[in-house]
Motif scaffolding. Structure first.
Motif, PDB file in Angstrom:
ATOM      1  N   ARG A   1      -8.302  -0.894   3.605  1.00  0.00           N
ATOM      2  CA  ARG A   1      -7.453  -1.942   3.260  1.00  0.00           C
ATOM      3  C   ARG A   1      -7.927  -3.161   3.617  1.00  0.00           C
ATOM      4  O   ARG A   1      -8.693  -3.357   4.520  1.00  0.00           O
TER       5      ARG A   1
ATOM      6  N   LEU B   1      -3.918  -3.362  -7.563  1.00  0.00           N
ATOM      7  CA  LEU B   1      -3.513  -2.451  -6.367  1.00  0.00           C
ATOM      8  C   LEU B   1      -2.269  -1.910  -7.005  1.00  0.00           C
ATOM      9  O   LEU B   1      -1.596  -0.791  -6.980  1.00  0.00           O
TER      10      LEU B   1
ATOM     11  N   ASP C   1      -7.481   4.626   2.847  1.00  0.00           N
ATOM     12  CA  ASP C   1      -6.383   4.645   1.937  1.00  0.00           C
ATOM     13  C   ASP C   1      -6.369   5.938   1.107  1.00  0.00           C
ATOM     14  O   ASP C   1      -5.595   6.246   0.492  1.00  0.00           O
TER      15      ASP C   1
ATOM     16  N   GLN D   1      -6.212   1.889  -5.851  1.00  0.00           N
ATOM     17  CA  GLN D   1      -7.195   1.177  -4.834  1.00  0.00           C
ATOM     18  C   GLN D   1      -8.320   0.994  -5.532  1.00  0.00           C
ATOM     19  O   GLN D   1      -9.205  -0.150  -5.394  1.00  0.00           O
TER      20      GLN D   1
ATOM     21  N   HIS E   1       0.995  -1.274   0.012  1.00  0.00           N
ATOM     22  CA  HIS E   1      -0.022  -0.172   0.005  1.00  0.00           C
ATOM     23  C   HIS E   1       0.913   1.281   0.023  1.00  0.00           C
ATOM     24  O   HIS E   1       0.677   2.135  -0.543  1.00  0.00           O
TER      25      HIS E   1
END
Length: 303
Positions: free
Chosen positions: A287, A145, A299, A117, A99
């Motif tokens: 997430r 992602l 996010d 995302q 991430h």
């Protein structure tokens, strides 16, 4: 009512384990329906996380054999739970790193904030509708992602350019699938994810890149991420244009069915209530860990 009794009994048993967390055998328990009990604490790093309990032996009372058996099972269970906790922590670390890498790309251009995302979420839903098993769905999610991770090596002057790219600038942009595959190629756990990253700009008609694959040569993971990528791009503001109207987006996707996009995936996407899906997509996302379960964090700021 019975569950309340057992819960109360568990609270009664816990103090009996003592500082050394030894198993407990009590043939005179006499609490409601329970007349005898044998219990073993489940401990991780000196912390009591649960207990293994046997109630009401079928014939007679519990004895030393039962105590040894539950002690053995309890020890093995504690080892299993400790290993599972360690695995979850390692997975959490990996997801945190992934991430962070994704955020580093989206942060280079405020117009693409949250793009990765959203592509991941769209890809996951398409994979689910393809009937993939949960592990494969998660791999597709990760491919979505990380699909633009190769853009780390692309200058911001090109990524954020408002006007049309030159041929040389476009050539540089087209490197990002291969660069992304190389960046993640050394992570063994992501071997099955790289295929979606490397091929998300390939097309059924063979006019994609980097390899110009055609038809069945294009992995389904790449086709899924590619469609998700284009859908989010068309429905989001960019430096060179505002987001397209949903009707226009649907027309464009349908027009390129079988050429730029896989026909079956197009049918699946266009069967959704896209207006409602967009509302879900632009909610503050969280997430997914591990593999679609567990605590999550925001996010993006509303896309």
């Amino acid at each position: 009512a019975a569950s309340d009794v057992y819960k109360r009994q568990s609270m009664t048993l816990a103090p009996k384990f003592g500082a050394d967390n030894r198993p407990v055998l009590d043939n005179n328990f006499r609490d409601g329906p329970v007349r005898c009990v044998v219990a073993m604490p489940l401990v991780i790093e000196d912390e009591l996380i649960g207990m293994l309990i046997g109630f009401n032996k079928t014939t007679g009372d519990f004895d030393s054999v039962d105590l040894k058996l539950i002690n053995s099972i309890g020890n093995q269970s504690s080892v299993f739970l400790a290993n599972n906790k360690l695995y979850a922590e390692l997975q959490d670390l990996l997801m945190g790193v992934l991430h962070a890498l994704t955020a580093s790309i989206d942060a280079k251009d405020r117009y693409t904030c949250g793009h990765s995302q959203r592509v991941a979420l769209i890809s996951r839903r398409l994979a689910e509708e393809c009937g993939f098993d949960p592990d494969r769905v998660q791999r597709v999610y990760l491919a979505g992602l990380l699909h633009d991770i190769g853009k780390i090596g692309v200058p911001e002057s090109i990524l954020c350019k408002a006007g049309k790219l030159t041929d040389e600038e476009y050539r540089i942009i087209k490197r990002h699938p291969v660069m992304g595959a190389k960046i993640l190629g050394g992570i063994r756990q992501l071997d099955d994810v790289v295929v979606g990253i490397l091929n998300h700009h390939e097309r059924p008609d063979g006019k994609g890149y980097p390899a110009g694959l055609k038809g069945a040569e294009v992995p389904i993971e790449g086709l899924i991420v590619g469609l998700a990528d284009c859908f989010d791009s068309m429905t989001s503001d960019r430096t060179y244009r505002k987001a397209l109207a949903m009707e226009t987006v649907q027309e464009e996707i349908r027009r390129h069915r079988g050429t730029q996009f896989d026909a079956d995936l197009v049918e699946k996407l266009l069967s959704w209530d896209l207006e409602e899906f967009m509302k879900e997509l632009h909610q503050p996302t969280r997430r997914v860990f591990p593999f679609g379960a567990g605590p999550e964090e925001s996010d993006e700021d509303n896309g």
